[in-house]
Design a protein around this motif. Structure first.
Motif, PDB file in Angstrom:
ATOM      1  N   PHE A  62      31.780  39.794  26.780  1.00 19.10           N
ATOM      2  CA  PHE A  62      31.821  38.420  27.294  1.00 19.10           C
ATOM      3  C   PHE A  62      32.418  38.398  28.692  1.00 19.10           C
ATOM      4  O   PHE A  62      33.098  39.322  29.117  1.00 19.10           O
ATOM      5  N   VAL A  63      32.123  37.315  29.391  1.00 16.03           N
ATOM      6  CA  VAL A  63      32.661  37.071  30.728  1.00 16.03           C
ATOM      7  C   VAL A  63      33.404  35.743  30.653  1.00 16.03           C
ATOM      8  O   VAL A  63      32.832  34.734  30.254  1.00 16.03           O
ATOM      9  N   ARG A  64      34.675  35.753  31.033  1.00 15.53           N
ATOM     10  CA  ARG A  64      35.491  34.548  30.913  1.00 15.53           C
ATOM     11  C   ARG A  64      36.177  34.253  32.241  1.00 15.53           C
ATOM     12  O   ARG A  64      36.675  35.154  32.908  1.00 15.53           O
ATOM     13  N   ASP A  65      36.186  32.981  32.623  1.00 15.71           N
ATOM     14  CA  ASP A  65      36.897  32.555  33.826  1.00 15.71           C
ATOM     15  C   ASP A  65      38.292  32.112  33.407  1.00 15.71           C
ATOM     16  O   ASP A  65      38.442  31.156  32.653  1.00 15.71           O
ATOM     17  N   VAL A  66      39.306  32.825  33.887  1.00 19.35           N
ATOM     18  CA  VAL A  66      40.687  32.520  33.498  1.00 19.35           C
ATOM     19  C   VAL A  66      41.493  32.010  34.691  1.00 19.35           C
ATOM     20  O   VAL A  66      42.706  32.187  34.747  1.00 19.35           O
ATOM     21  N   THR A  67      40.815  31.347  35.638  1.00 22.40           N
ATOM     22  CA  THR A  67      41.505  30.788  36.791  1.00 22.40           C
ATOM     23  C   THR A  67      42.480  29.712  36.330  1.00 22.40           C
ATOM     24  O   THR A  67      42.085  28.795  35.606  1.00 22.40           O
ATOM     25  N   PRO A  68      43.751  29.801  36.712  1.00 22.60           N
ATOM     26  CA  PRO A  68      44.708  28.783  36.273  1.00 22.60           C
ATOM     27  C   PRO A  68      44.410  27.439  36.942  1.00 22.60           C
ATOM     28  O   PRO A  68      44.276  27.360  38.157  1.00 22.60           O
ATOM     29  N   MET A  69      44.296  26.386  36.130  1.00 19.24           N
ATOM     30  CA  MET A  69      44.018  25.047  36.643  1.00 19.24           C
ATOM     31  C   MET A  69      45.187  24.134  36.292  1.00 19.24           C
ATOM     32  O   MET A  69      45.508  23.975  35.109  1.00 19.24           O
ATOM     33  N   PRO A  70      45.838  23.547  37.287  1.00 18.50           N
ATOM     34  CA  PRO A  70      46.971  22.678  36.980  1.00 18.50           C
ATOM     35  C   PRO A  70      46.505  21.329  36.446  1.00 18.50           C
ATOM     36  O   PRO A  70      45.471  20.809  36.866  1.00 18.50           O
ATOM     37  N   TYR A  71      47.257  20.784  35.508  1.00 19.41           N
ATOM     38  CA  TYR A  71      47.023  19.413  35.046  1.00 19.41           C
ATOM     39  C   TYR A  71      47.868  18.505  35.931  1.00 19.41           C
ATOM     40  O   TYR A  71      48.823  17.878  35.476  1.00 19.41           O
ATOM     41  N   ASN A  72      47.532  18.465  37.217  1.00 15.61           N
ATOM     42  CA  ASN A  72      48.299  17.739  38.234  1.00 15.61           C
ATOM     43  C   ASN A  72      49.769  18.155  38.188  1.00 15.61           C
ATOM     44  O   ASN A  72      50.642  17.346  37.972  1.00 15.61           O
ATOM     45  N   GLY A  73      50.024  19.433  38.428  1.00 19.45           N
ATOM     46  CA  GLY A  73      51.365  19.992  38.332  1.00 19.45           C
ATOM     47  C   GLY A  73      52.230  19.695  39.536  1.00 19.45           C
ATOM     48  O   GLY A  73      52.784  18.603  39.665  1.00 19.45           O
ATOM     49  N   CYS A  74      52.339  20.636  40.450  1.00 19.87           N
ATOM     50  CA  CYS A  74      53.240  20.511  41.589  1.00 19.87           C
ATOM     51  C   CYS A  74      52.611  19.655  42.685  1.00 19.87           C
ATOM     52  O   CYS A  74      51.403  19.556  42.805  1.00 19.87           O
ATOM     53  N   ARG A  75      53.484  19.076  43.483  1.00 25.42           N
ATOM     54  CA  ARG A  75      53.012  18.321  44.634  1.00 25.42           C
ATOM     55  C   ARG A  75      52.493  19.300  45.691  1.00 25.42           C
ATOM     56  O   ARG A  75      53.164  20.271  46.028  1.00 25.42           O
ATOM     57  N   PRO A  76      51.291  19.074  46.222  1.00 26.86           N
ATOM     58  CA  PRO A  76      50.734  20.009  47.187  1.00 26.86           C
ATOM     59  C   PRO A  76      51.466  19.925  48.527  1.00 26.86           C
ATOM     60  O   PRO A  76      52.106  18.918  48.826  1.00 26.86           O
ATOM     61  N   PRO A  77      51.394  20.986  49.325  1.00 25.08           N
ATOM     62  CA  PRO A  77      52.045  20.929  50.636  1.00 25.08           C
ATOM     63  C   PRO A  77      51.374  19.909  51.539  1.00 25.08           C
ATOM     64  O   PRO A  77      50.219  19.544  51.337  1.00 25.08           O
ATOM     65  N   ARG A  78      52.119  19.464  52.527  1.00 29.60           N
ATOM     66  CA  ARG A  78      51.585  18.414  53.402  1.00 29.60           C
ATOM     67  C   ARG A  78      50.371  18.935  54.167  1.00 29.60           C
ATOM     68  O   ARG A  78      50.211  20.151  54.365  1.00 29.60           O
ATOM     69  N   LYS A  79      49.505  18.021  54.607  1.00 26.54           N
ATOM     70  CA  LYS A  79      48.313  18.403  55.346  1.00 26.54           C
ATOM     71  C   LYS A  79      48.721  18.918  56.729  1.00 26.54           C
ATOM     72  O   LYS A  79      49.627  18.363  57.365  1.00 26.54           O
ATOM     73  N   ARG A  80      48.016  19.926  57.200  1.00 23.35           N
ATOM     74  CA  ARG A  80      48.320  20.498  58.506  1.00 23.35           C
ATOM     75  C   ARG A  80      47.821  19.589  59.620  1.00 23.35           C
ATOM     76  O   ARG A  80      46.712  19.059  59.543  1.00 23.35           O
ATOM     77  N   ARG A  81      48.636  19.445  60.654  1.00 21.20           N
ATOM     78  CA  ARG A  81      48.212  18.715  61.850  1.00 21.20           C
ATOM     79  C   ARG A  81      47.940  19.739  62.938  1.00 21.20           C
ATOM     80  O   ARG A  81      48.877  20.374  63.456  1.00 21.20           O
ATOM     81  N   VAL A  82      46.680  19.918  63.239  1.00 21.89           N
ATOM     82  CA  VAL A  82      46.311  20.956  64.218  1.00 21.89           C
ATOM     83  C   VAL A  82      46.076  20.328  65.579  1.00 21.89           C
ATOM     84  O   VAL A  82      45.523  19.277  65.704  1.00 21.89           O
TER      85      VAL A  82
END
Length: 130
Positions: A110-130
């Protein structure tokens, strides 16, 4: 003395396996292929960086294909005939690595995708201002 030291040192990784688990960890910068036995003990590993790719070429699908072919060739030399595949990560090399494993002749249970998916866990880092 030298005869005794030869007896103590035994290559743990040289044991043959018929069935194994192939872990594909595809990040945006590299693709790492790890072959373990069914208990999870690492038999061998290979990555795009270990195959000689450096810099941005490490994150290409071709580098992932080369890493998968090297890992499969080495594991088939150890006697692996059947495998399970666990894929993880969003990188560009995940599909190409799986294609290389399918082409190699190893029977995939079998082939299984085990990518961890958060259930809206941590707050993401702020958006970059380029």
């Amino acid at each position: 003395m030298s005869n005794k030291s030869k007896k103590i040192r035994s290559r743990k990784g040289r044991r043959g396996i018929q069935k194994g688990v192939i872990h594909i960890q595809a990040s945006f910068n590299n693709t790492i292929i790890t072959v373990t036995d069914v208990r999870g003990q690492v038999i061998l590993w290979c990555s795009a960086g270990a195959c000689g790719f450096r810099g941005t070429r490490k994150s290409t699908p071709f580098a992932a294909q080369a890493a998968a072919e090297n890992a499969i060739r080495a594991s088939m030399d150890r006697g692996m005939k059947q495998a399970e595949v666990m894929m993880s990560g969003p990188g560009p090399g995940r599909d190409t690595a799986l294609r290389a494993i399918r082409r190699s002749g190893v029977i995939l249970s079998f082939v299984r995708d085990v990518t961890p998916m958060p259930y809206n866990g941590c707050r993401p880092p702020r958006k970059r201002r380029v």
